[in-house]
Design a protein around this motif. Structure first.
Motif, PDB file in Angstrom:
ATOM      1  N   GLU A 230      36.043  41.327  42.713  1.00  0.00           N
ATOM      2  CA  GLU A 230      34.839  42.450  42.739  1.00  0.00           C
ATOM      3  C   GLU A 230      35.465  43.694  43.527  1.00  0.00           C
ATOM      4  O   GLU A 230      35.911  43.375  44.651  1.00  0.00           O
ATOM      5  N   ASP A 231      35.288  44.765  42.913  1.00  0.00           N
ATOM      6  CA  ASP A 231      35.726  45.977  43.602  1.00  0.00           C
ATOM      7  C   ASP A 231      35.111  46.539  44.998  1.00  0.00           C
ATOM      8  O   ASP A 231      35.601  47.288  45.578  1.00  0.00           O
ATOM      9  N   GLU A 232      33.679  46.252  44.840  1.00  0.00           N
ATOM     10  CA  GLU A 232      32.676  46.504  45.664  1.00  0.00           C
ATOM     11  C   GLU A 232      32.807  45.848  47.062  1.00  0.00           C
ATOM     12  O   GLU A 232      32.228  44.610  46.916  1.00  0.00           O
ATOM     13  N   PRO A 233      33.236  46.266  48.063  1.00  0.00           N
ATOM     14  CA  PRO A 233      33.349  45.553  49.334  1.00  0.00           C
ATOM     15  C   PRO A 233      32.087  44.778  49.845  1.00  0.00           C
ATOM     16  O   PRO A 233      32.330  43.384  50.022  1.00  0.00           O
ATOM     17  N   ALA A 234      31.063  45.346  49.837  1.00  0.00           N
ATOM     18  CA  ALA A 234      29.603  44.830  50.057  1.00  0.00           C
ATOM     19  C   ALA A 234      29.131  43.502  48.998  1.00  0.00           C
ATOM     20  O   ALA A 234      28.947  42.565  49.365  1.00  0.00           O
ATOM     21  N   ILE A 235      29.373  43.638  47.821  1.00  0.00           N
ATOM     22  CA  ILE A 235      29.124  42.786  46.762  1.00  0.00           C
ATOM     23  C   ILE A 235      30.204  41.711  46.978  1.00  0.00           C
ATOM     24  O   ILE A 235      29.615  40.640  47.061  1.00  0.00           O
ATOM     25  N   ARG A 236      31.372  41.994  47.257  1.00  0.00           N
ATOM     26  CA  ARG A 236      32.451  40.751  47.239  1.00  0.00           C
ATOM     27  C   ARG A 236      32.119  39.771  48.460  1.00  0.00           C
ATOM     28  O   ARG A 236      31.939  38.654  48.501  1.00  0.00           O
ATOM     29  N   THR A 237      31.755  40.677  49.705  1.00  0.00           N
ATOM     30  CA  THR A 237      31.629  39.743  50.780  1.00  0.00           C
ATOM     31  C   THR A 237      30.357  38.985  50.770  1.00  0.00           C
ATOM     32  O   THR A 237      30.066  37.720  50.983  1.00  0.00           O
TER      33      THR A 237
ATOM     34  N   GLU B 226      44.078  43.744  38.838  1.00  0.00           N
ATOM     35  CA  GLU B 226      45.479  43.157  39.014  1.00  0.00           C
ATOM     36  C   GLU B 226      45.656  42.098  39.970  1.00  0.00           C
ATOM     37  O   GLU B 226      46.642  41.184  40.116  1.00  0.00           O
ATOM     38  N   GLU B 227      45.127  42.389  41.365  1.00  0.00           N
ATOM     39  CA  GLU B 227      45.294  41.436  42.357  1.00  0.00           C
ATOM     40  C   GLU B 227      44.668  40.080  42.104  1.00  0.00           C
ATOM     41  O   GLU B 227      45.198  38.897  42.306  1.00  0.00           O
ATOM     42  N   GLY B 228      43.514  40.261  41.369  1.00  0.00           N
ATOM     43  CA  GLY B 228      42.794  38.829  40.920  1.00  0.00           C
ATOM     44  C   GLY B 228      43.291  38.102  39.814  1.00  0.00           C
ATOM     45  O   GLY B 228      43.650  36.800  40.147  1.00  0.00           O
TER      46      GLY B 228
ATOM     47  N   CYS C  62      34.089  37.241  37.913  1.00  0.00           N
ATOM     48  CA  CYS C  62      34.765  38.504  37.889  1.00  0.00           C
ATOM     49  C   CYS C  62      33.708  39.578  37.472  1.00  0.00           C
ATOM     50  O   CYS C  62      33.128  39.385  36.468  1.00  0.00           O
ATOM     51  N   ASP C  63      33.833  40.683  38.220  1.00  0.00           N
ATOM     52  CA  ASP C  63      33.074  42.041  37.716  1.00  0.00           C
ATOM     53  C   ASP C  63      33.854  42.446  36.550  1.00  0.00           C
ATOM     54  O   ASP C  63      35.081  42.186  35.924  1.00  0.00           O
ATOM     55  N   VAL C  64      33.029  43.390  35.782  1.00  0.00           N
ATOM     56  CA  VAL C  64      33.823  43.724  34.446  1.00  0.00           C
ATOM     57  C   VAL C  64      34.320  45.046  34.964  1.00  0.00           C
ATOM     58  O   VAL C  64      35.295  45.555  34.386  1.00  0.00           O
TER      59      VAL C  64
ATOM     60  N   LEU D 148      42.655  47.034  36.453  1.00  0.00           N
ATOM     61  CA  LEU D 148      42.615  46.336  35.177  1.00  0.00           C
ATOM     62  C   LEU D 148      41.115  45.800  35.202  1.00  0.00           C
ATOM     63  O   LEU D 148      40.597  44.947  36.023  1.00  0.00           O
ATOM     64  N   ASN D 149      40.547  45.830  34.252  1.00  0.00           N
ATOM     65  CA  ASN D 149      39.224  45.681  34.105  1.00  0.00           C
ATOM     66  C   ASN D 149      38.895  44.179  33.881  1.00  0.00           C
ATOM     67  O   ASN D 149      39.911  43.501  33.661  1.00  0.00           O
ATOM     68  N   GLY D 150      37.696  43.516  34.056  1.00  0.00           N
ATOM     69  CA  GLY D 150      37.327  42.303  33.704  1.00  0.00           C
ATOM     70  C   GLY D 150      37.892  42.018  32.471  1.00  0.00           C
ATOM     71  O   GLY D 150      38.233  40.628  32.352  1.00  0.00           O
ATOM     72  N   TYR D 151      37.550  42.544  31.385  1.00  0.00           N
ATOM     73  CA  TYR D 151      37.945  42.209  30.157  1.00  0.00           C
ATOM     74  C   TYR D 151      39.524  41.975  29.969  1.00  0.00           C
ATOM     75  O   TYR D 151      39.858  41.048  29.321  1.00  0.00           O
ATOM     76  N   GLY D 152      40.354  42.880  30.746  1.00  0.00           N
ATOM     77  CA  GLY D 152      41.807  42.424  30.705  1.00  0.00           C
ATOM     78  C   GLY D 152      41.995  41.279  31.479  1.00  0.00           C
ATOM     79  O   GLY D 152      43.150  40.574  31.126  1.00  0.00           O
ATOM     80  N   VAL D 153      41.469  41.028  32.562  1.00  0.00           N
ATOM     81  CA  VAL D 153      41.690  39.953  33.379  1.00  0.00           C
ATOM     82  C   VAL D 153      41.445  38.688  32.415  1.00  0.00           C
ATOM     83  O   VAL D 153      42.064  37.604  32.396  1.00  0.00           O
TER      84      VAL D 153
END
Length: 121
Positions: free
Chosen positions: A9-16, A36-38, A52-54, A59-64
């Motif tokens: 998840e790229d949004e820190p608050a949501i990830r936490t 990419e990191e994921g 995973c977020d989209v 690299l978006n979620g579809y790519g992951v």
């Protein structure tokens, strides 16, 4: 032994927030801030489930999801999308591409935990 969930998840608050909810429910969590990191963490850690977020940078979620499903060592890992893309078409596309579930934001904690538990049976 608790199940390990990778949160991408790229949004820190949501990830936490997601990590705290999952940890309180007894899951071991690790997190990545972009696709990419994921994807690197999927291969290094082989988690029990990927949440995973989209829409993300690099690299978006579809790519992951595509990379996870095409690799024999990771193809079996349950994959759950969590996205602000809420149209029926978006949800159907995520499932068509191979996601096990598609959840929408804002996050309903009970719905999230039920969806994850269903994938980890």
């Amino acid at each position: 032994m608790s199940k390990r969930i990778l949160v991408i998840e790229d949004e820190p608050a949501i990830r936490t927030y997601l990590q705290k909810v999952l940890q309180r429910a007894g899951y071991d969590t690790v997190a990545a801030s972009d696709g990419e990191e994921g994807l690197q963490m999927v291969h290094a850690l082989l988690p029990d489930l990927v949440l995973c977020d989209v829409v993300m940078p690099k690299l978006n979620g579809y790519g992951v999801l595509d990379a996870v499903r095409w690799d024999r060592s990771t193809a079996h890992i349950p994959f759950v999308f969590l996205s602000s893309k809420t149209s029926r078409e978006d949800m159907e596309e995520g499932l068509r591409l191979g996601s096990n579930a598609y959840l929408t934001k804002p996050i309903n904690q009970n719905h999230l935990l039920r969806a994850i538990a269903a994938q980890l049976l």
